[in-house]
Scaffold this motif. Structure first.
Motif, PDB file in Angstrom:
ATOM      1  N   UNK A 123       0.822  -1.203   0.000  1.00 44.11           N
ATOM      2  CA  UNK A 123       0.000   0.000   0.000  1.00 44.11           C
ATOM      3  C   UNK A 123       0.854   1.250   0.000  1.00 44.11           C
ATOM      4  N   UNK A 124       1.201   1.716  -1.184  1.00 47.46           N
ATOM      5  CA  UNK A 124       1.986   2.944  -1.317  1.00 47.46           C
ATOM      6  C   UNK A 124       1.056   4.145  -1.163  1.00 47.46           C
ATOM      7  N   UNK A 125      -0.119   4.062  -1.734  1.00 47.96           N
ATOM      8  CA  UNK A 125      -1.221   5.021  -1.630  1.00 47.96           C
ATOM      9  C   UNK A 125      -1.052   6.292  -2.444  1.00 47.96           C
ATOM     10  N   UNK A 126       0.082   6.995  -2.314  1.00 49.62           N
ATOM     11  CA  UNK A 126       0.263   8.251  -3.051  1.00 49.62           C
ATOM     12  C   UNK A 126       1.735   8.602  -3.134  1.00 49.62           C
ATOM     13  N   UNK A 127       2.072   9.369  -4.140  1.00 54.03           N
ATOM     14  CA  UNK A 127       3.423   9.903  -4.282  1.00 54.03           C
ATOM     15  C   UNK A 127       3.503  11.345  -3.831  1.00 54.03           C
ATOM     16  N   UNK A 128       2.476  11.793  -3.106  1.00 58.27           N
ATOM     17  CA  UNK A 128       2.406  13.180  -2.625  1.00 58.27           C
ATOM     18  C   UNK A 128       2.264  13.149  -1.103  1.00 58.27           C
ATOM     19  N   UNK A 129       3.261  13.667  -0.412  1.00 58.18           N
ATOM     20  CA  UNK A 129       3.241  13.618   1.048  1.00 58.18           C
ATOM     21  C   UNK A 129       2.038  14.343   1.640  1.00 58.18           C
ATOM     22  N   UNK A 130       1.654  15.468   1.077  1.00 55.85           N
ATOM     23  CA  UNK A 130       0.504  16.230   1.570  1.00 55.85           C
ATOM     24  C   UNK A 130      -0.764  15.374   1.564  1.00 55.85           C
ATOM     25  N   UNK A 131      -0.942  14.583   0.516  1.00 56.94           N
ATOM     26  CA  UNK A 131      -2.122  13.709   0.415  1.00 56.94           C
ATOM     27  C   UNK A 131      -2.041  12.594   1.455  1.00 56.94           C
ATOM     28  N   UNK A 132      -0.864  11.985   1.607  1.00 57.97           N
ATOM     29  CA  UNK A 132      -0.697  10.935   2.630  1.00 57.97           C
ATOM     30  C   UNK A 132      -0.996  11.481   4.020  1.00 57.97           C
ATOM     31  N   UNK A 133      -0.534  12.688   4.295  1.00 59.62           N
ATOM     32  CA  UNK A 133      -0.771  13.310   5.602  1.00 59.62           C
ATOM     33  C   UNK A 133      -2.253  13.637   5.786  1.00 59.62           C
ATOM     34  N   UNK A 134      -2.859  14.210   4.754  1.00 60.83           N
ATOM     35  CA  UNK A 134      -4.275  14.570   4.821  1.00 60.83           C
ATOM     36  C   UNK A 134      -5.152  13.345   5.092  1.00 60.83           C
ATOM     37  N   UNK A 135      -4.780  12.217   4.475  1.00 57.88           N
ATOM     38  CA  UNK A 135      -5.551  10.992   4.654  1.00 57.88           C
ATOM     39  C   UNK A 135      -5.106  10.211   5.886  1.00 57.88           C
ATOM     40  N   UNK A 136      -4.126  10.739   6.601  1.00 60.54           N
ATOM     41  CA  UNK A 136      -3.606  10.133   7.827  1.00 60.54           C
ATOM     42  C   UNK A 136      -3.175   8.680   7.601  1.00 60.54           C
ATOM     43  N   UNK A 137      -2.400   8.457   6.538  1.00 64.63           N
ATOM     44  CA  UNK A 137      -1.943   7.111   6.201  1.00 64.63           C
ATOM     45  C   UNK A 137      -0.819   6.626   7.102  1.00 64.63           C
ATOM     46  N   UNK A 138      -0.079   7.548   7.730  1.00 66.36           N
ATOM     47  CA  UNK A 138       0.987   7.134   8.635  1.00 66.36           C
ATOM     48  C   UNK A 138       2.215   6.585   7.922  1.00 66.36           C
ATOM     49  N   UNK A 139       2.364   6.905   6.642  1.00 67.17           N
ATOM     50  CA  UNK A 139       3.531   6.498   5.860  1.00 67.17           C
ATOM     51  C   UNK A 139       4.047   7.716   5.106  1.00 67.17           C
ATOM     52  N   UNK A 140       5.256   7.595   4.595  1.00 66.24           N
ATOM     53  CA  UNK A 140       5.825   8.683   3.804  1.00 66.24           C
ATOM     54  C   UNK A 140       5.991   8.228   2.357  1.00 66.24           C
TER      55      UNK A 140
END
Length: 178
Positions: A71-88
């Protein structure tokens, strides 16, 4: 029994996290590896991991591990943070390279576009996919699930990006206003 009686050659552990950093995971992984060795099981298998869980080298040394869905989810840190994925983004990139380095097939869960994304972030997302060479449907899975009472649902609702809500268990069926 599955192997001897039914001839099963491939097992897929379809769980969000085959392994995580809970206190039980290292023991569970050791027990799993020991059991496979003790029974001399000859089968291929596939597992699902979060990007930040690939760091345990024992996972990548499992014999007959055919595919890791990460689960990489996104290549944009802002999106990962906004979705609270807990990964970089770096976690995702390092996971992909570590899996490939071991000769294991990698598939990724990746959300190409989200309602709050800017055009520059969309471009950054695709640049990430190009950089890590995820460029076809056979290794790329793209879907945005929005869960009931999940913080991202609240963000979308606050921004007026959800039209209607029909609850189906923990999932929500929505129309995005984008």
């Amino acid at each position: 029994m599955l192997i001897n009686k039914y001839g099963v050659e491939y097992i897929q552990f379809h769980d969000d996290i085959f392994y995580d950093y809970s206190l039980n995971s290292p023991k569970w992984l050791r027990d799993f590896i020991d059991e496979v060795k003790m029974r001399k099981l000859v089968l291929k298998f596939r597992i699902y991991l979060r990007a930040n869980n690939v760091k345990d080298k024992r996972l990548l040394e499992l014999k007959r591990l055919d595919t890791i869905f990460v689960g990489v989810e996104s290549g944009v840190q802002q999106i990962l943070d906004e979705m609270q994925k807990g990964v970089s983004v770096q976690d995702g990139e390092e996971a992909i390279y570590a899996i490939r380095k071991r000769g294991i097939r990698v598939e990724v869960g990746f959300i190409t576009i989200v309602p709050t994304m800017t055009f520059d972030e969309l471009k950054e997302n695709y640049e990430f996919l190009y950089r890590v060479r995820i460029d076809n449907d056979t290794s790329f899975h793209n879907r945005l699930n929005i869960y009931n009472r999940y913080s991202y649902e609240e963000i979308l609702r606050e921004k007026g990006l959800l039209r209607e809500k029909k609850t189906f268990g923990i999932f929500i069926h929505i129309d995005l206003l984008i």
